[in-house]
Design a protein around this motif. Sequence first.
Motif, mmCIF file in Angstrom:
data_model
loop_
_atom_site.group_PDB
_atom_site.id
_atom_site.type_symbol
_atom_site.label_atom_id
_atom_site.label_comp_id
_atom_site.label_asym_id
_atom_site.label_seq_id
_atom_site.Cartn_x
_atom_site.Cartn_y
_atom_site.Cartn_z
ATOM 1 N N ALA A 17 -51.475 -40.627 12.308
ATOM 2 C CA ALA A 17 -51.055 -39.890 13.631
ATOM 3 C C ALA A 17 -51.905 -38.117 13.226
ATOM 4 C CB ALA A 17 -48.492 -39.018 14.237
ATOM 5 N N GLY A 18 -52.547 -38.057 13.172
ATOM 6 C CA GLY A 18 -52.868 -36.768 13.516
ATOM 7 C C GLY A 18 -54.325 -36.768 12.398
ATOM 8 N N PHE A 19 -54.789 -38.360 11.762
ATOM 9 C CA PHE A 19 -55.691 -38.855 10.632
ATOM 10 C C PHE A 19 -55.988 -40.168 11.400
ATOM 11 C CE2 PHE A 19 -52.312 -36.486 8.714
ATOM 12 C CZ PHE A 19 -53.608 -35.056 7.936
ATOM 13 N N PRO A 20 -57.294 -39.804 12.118
ATOM 14 C CA PRO A 20 -57.853 -41.215 12.619
ATOM 15 C C PRO A 20 -59.324 -41.798 11.774
ATOM 16 C CG PRO A 20 -58.985 -38.754 13.650
ATOM 17 C CD PRO A 20 -57.845 -38.827 12.685
ATOM 18 N N PRO A 21 -59.193 -42.759 11.611
ATOM 19 C CA PRO A 21 -60.661 -42.823 11.223
ATOM 20 C C PRO A 21 -61.905 -42.163 11.080
ATOM 21 C CG PRO A 21 -59.248 -45.213 12.127
ATOM 22 C CD PRO A 21 -58.823 -44.101 12.848
ATOM 23 N N THR A 22 -62.205 -41.895 9.991
ATOM 24 C CA THR A 22 -63.937 -41.210 9.502
ATOM 25 C C THR A 22 -64.475 -41.398 8.989
ATOM 26 O OG1 THR A 22 -62.011 -39.642 9.935
ATOM 27 C CG2 THR A 22 -63.974 -38.644 9.556
ATOM 28 N N ALA A 23 -65.567 -42.216 9.551
ATOM 29 C CA ALA A 23 -66.915 -42.083 8.401
ATOM 30 C C ALA A 23 -67.284 -41.791 7.485
ATOM 31 C CB ALA A 23 -67.980 -42.704 8.873
ATOM 32 N N ALA A 24 -67.417 -41.184 6.140
ATOM 33 C CA ALA A 24 -67.965 -40.471 5.328
ATOM 34 C C ALA A 24 -69.160 -40.908 4.897
ATOM 35 C CB ALA A 24 -66.936 -40.520 3.996
ATOM 36 N N ARG A 25 -70.234 -39.334 4.152
ATOM 37 C CA ARG A 25 -70.980 -40.350 3.530
ATOM 38 C C ARG A 25 -71.011 -39.703 2.450
ATOM 39 N NH1 ARG A 25 -75.835 -41.043 7.413
ATOM 40 N NH2 ARG A 25 -74.748 -40.828 9.328
ATOM 41 N N LEU A 26 -71.450 -40.577 1.154
ATOM 42 C CA LEU A 26 -71.262 -40.494 -0.233
ATOM 43 C C LEU A 26 -71.823 -40.499 -0.760
ATOM 44 C CD1 LEU A 26 -68.250 -41.859 0.071
ATOM 45 C CD2 LEU A 26 -67.727 -40.473 -0.545
ATOM 46 N N PHE A 27 -72.915 -39.657 -1.912
ATOM 47 C CA PHE A 27 -73.188 -40.042 -3.035
ATOM 48 C C PHE A 27 -73.494 -40.332 -4.191
ATOM 49 C CE2 PHE A 27 -77.095 -38.699 -5.383
ATOM 50 C CZ PHE A 27 -78.312 -39.349 -4.302
ATOM 51 N N LEU A 28 -73.736 -41.596 -4.549
ATOM 52 C CA LEU A 28 -73.457 -42.035 -5.932
ATOM 53 C C LEU A 28 -74.225 -41.788 -7.070
ATOM 54 C CD1 LEU A 28 -70.426 -42.942 -7.467
ATOM 55 C CD2 LEU A 28 -71.278 -45.365 -6.133
ATOM 56 N N TYR A 29 -74.008 -41.958 -7.629
ATOM 57 C CA TYR A 29 -75.035 -42.262 -9.406
ATOM 58 C C TYR A 29 -75.204 -43.462 -9.970
ATOM 59 C CZ TYR A 29 -78.283 -37.583 -8.483
ATOM 60 O OH TYR A 29 -78.872 -36.794 -8.442
ATOM 61 N N VAL A 30 -75.742 -44.214 -9.817
ATOM 62 C CA VAL A 30 -75.100 -45.552 -10.709
ATOM 63 C C VAL A 30 -76.102 -45.809 -11.693
ATOM 64 C CG1 VAL A 30 -73.979 -46.060 -8.469
ATOM 65 C CG2 VAL A 30 -76.761 -46.541 -9.273
ATOM 66 N N VAL A 31 -75.717 -46.544 -12.633
ATOM 67 C CA VAL A 31 -77.177 -47.136 -14.289
ATOM 68 C C VAL A 31 -77.739 -47.888 -14.023
ATOM 69 C CG1 VAL A 31 -76.971 -47.877 -16.346
ATOM 70 C CG2 VAL A 31 -74.847 -46.562 -15.579
ATOM 71 N N ASP A 32 -77.907 -48.490 -12.358
ATOM 72 C CA ASP A 32 -78.554 -49.523 -12.230
ATOM 73 C C ASP A 32 -78.629 -50.066 -10.433
ATOM 74 O OD1 ASP A 32 -80.171 -51.840 -11.209
ATOM 75 O OD2 ASP A 32 -80.162 -52.800 -13.194
ATOM 76 N N VAL A 33 -79.497 -49.216 -9.613
ATOM 77 C CA VAL A 33 -79.632 -48.969 -8.381
ATOM 78 C C VAL A 33 -79.368 -50.696 -7.911
ATOM 79 C CG1 VAL A 33 -80.611 -48.840 -6.456
ATOM 80 C CG2 VAL A 33 -79.628 -47.503 -7.888
ATOM 81 N N GLN A 34 -80.875 -51.211 -8.014
ATOM 82 C CA GLN A 34 -80.652 -52.274 -7.868
ATOM 83 C C GLN A 34 -79.881 -53.639 -8.194
ATOM 84 O OE1 GLN A 34 -83.766 -53.427 -6.577
ATOM 85 N NE2 GLN A 34 -82.462 -55.798 -5.797
ATOM 86 N N GLN A 35 -79.083 -53.453 -9.163
ATOM 87 C CA GLN A 35 -77.626 -54.863 -9.435
ATOM 88 C C GLN A 35 -76.669 -53.963 -8.718
ATOM 89 O OE1 GLN A 35 -75.924 -53.811 -13.296
ATOM 90 N NE2 GLN A 35 -76.178 -55.742 -13.527
ATOM 91 N N THR A 36 -75.988 -53.042 -8.493
ATOM 92 C CA THR A 36 -75.322 -51.912 -7.278
ATOM 93 C C THR A 36 -75.352 -52.734 -5.922
ATOM 94 O OG1 THR A 36 -74.764 -50.113 -8.622
ATOM 95 C CG2 THR A 36 -73.910 -50.294 -6.856
ATOM 96 N N TYR A 37 -76.401 -52.345 -5.513
ATOM 97 C CA TYR A 37 -77.463 -52.928 -4.118
ATOM 98 C C TYR A 37 -76.440 -54.079 -4.193
ATOM 99 C CZ TYR A 37 -80.438 -53.899 -0.445
ATOM 100 O OH TYR A 37 -81.371 -54.073 0.554
ATOM 101 N N GLU A 38 -76.925 -54.825 -5.029
ATOM 102 C CA GLU A 38 -77.122 -56.441 -3.826
ATOM 103 C C GLU A 38 -75.628 -56.677 -4.697
ATOM 104 O OE1 GLU A 38 -79.329 -57.926 -7.515
ATOM 105 O OE2 GLU A 38 -81.206 -57.846 -6.276
ATOM 106 N N ARG A 39 -75.021 -56.243 -5.928
ATOM 107 C CA ARG A 39 -73.666 -56.403 -5.666
ATOM 108 C C ARG A 39 -72.870 -55.958 -3.893
ATOM 109 N NH1 ARG A 39 -72.811 -54.830 -10.236
ATOM 110 N NH2 ARG A 39 -72.179 -52.542 -9.783
ATOM 111 N N ALA A 40 -72.704 -54.890 -3.841
ATOM 112 C CA ALA A 40 -72.083 -54.460 -2.954
ATOM 113 C C ALA A 40 -72.982 -55.344 -1.498
ATOM 114 C CB ALA A 40 -73.093 -52.415 -2.687
ATOM 115 N N ILE A 41 -73.760 -55.152 -1.007
ATOM 116 C CA ILE A 41 -74.324 -56.197 0.080
ATOM 117 C C ILE A 41 -73.364 -57.343 -0.179
ATOM 118 C CG2 ILE A 41 -76.516 -57.385 0.749
ATOM 119 C CD1 ILE A 41 -76.326 -54.796 1.496
#
Length: 133
Positions: A72-96
């Motif tokens: 109540a009073g807190f509906p779902p809300t999309a966020a935008r987050l910026f995350l530094y990682v060690v390896d973008v390619q690896q993190t991207y593939e894992r997330a996908i």
Amino acid sequence: MSFIPIVRTAHRHPILTPVLIVADCAGLLAFIRDAFGGQEAGERYPGEQPGTIGHAEIRINDALIMACDPMAGFPPTAARLFLYVVDVQQTYERAIGLGATSLTPPEASPDHGMVTARIQDAWGNYWSLAQAL
């Protein structure tokens, strides 16, 4: 210019902490754990409805994210987050592989000194992933 004095926070929380409100908070926490190496901090507190989460915390290195299911009073809300990682390619593939949608595949941007990629998780949040060159 005025400065905001340093404030004391509870439980060693950062002074600014994003809160993600999503249906299936438990699923989001698992995604953050598996995609980004997040570790839950503290206890999960029950939500208003059976089987929901009213409050949880997860750390990614020194960053803290709070999360909960809608209430109540807190509906779902999309966020935008910026995350530094060690390896973008690896993190991207894992997330996908964990169900995220690709918005921008990894791409080097020498002018900005980083490799970046963008994804959207299954809960509607947008993540920019970055790796310093």
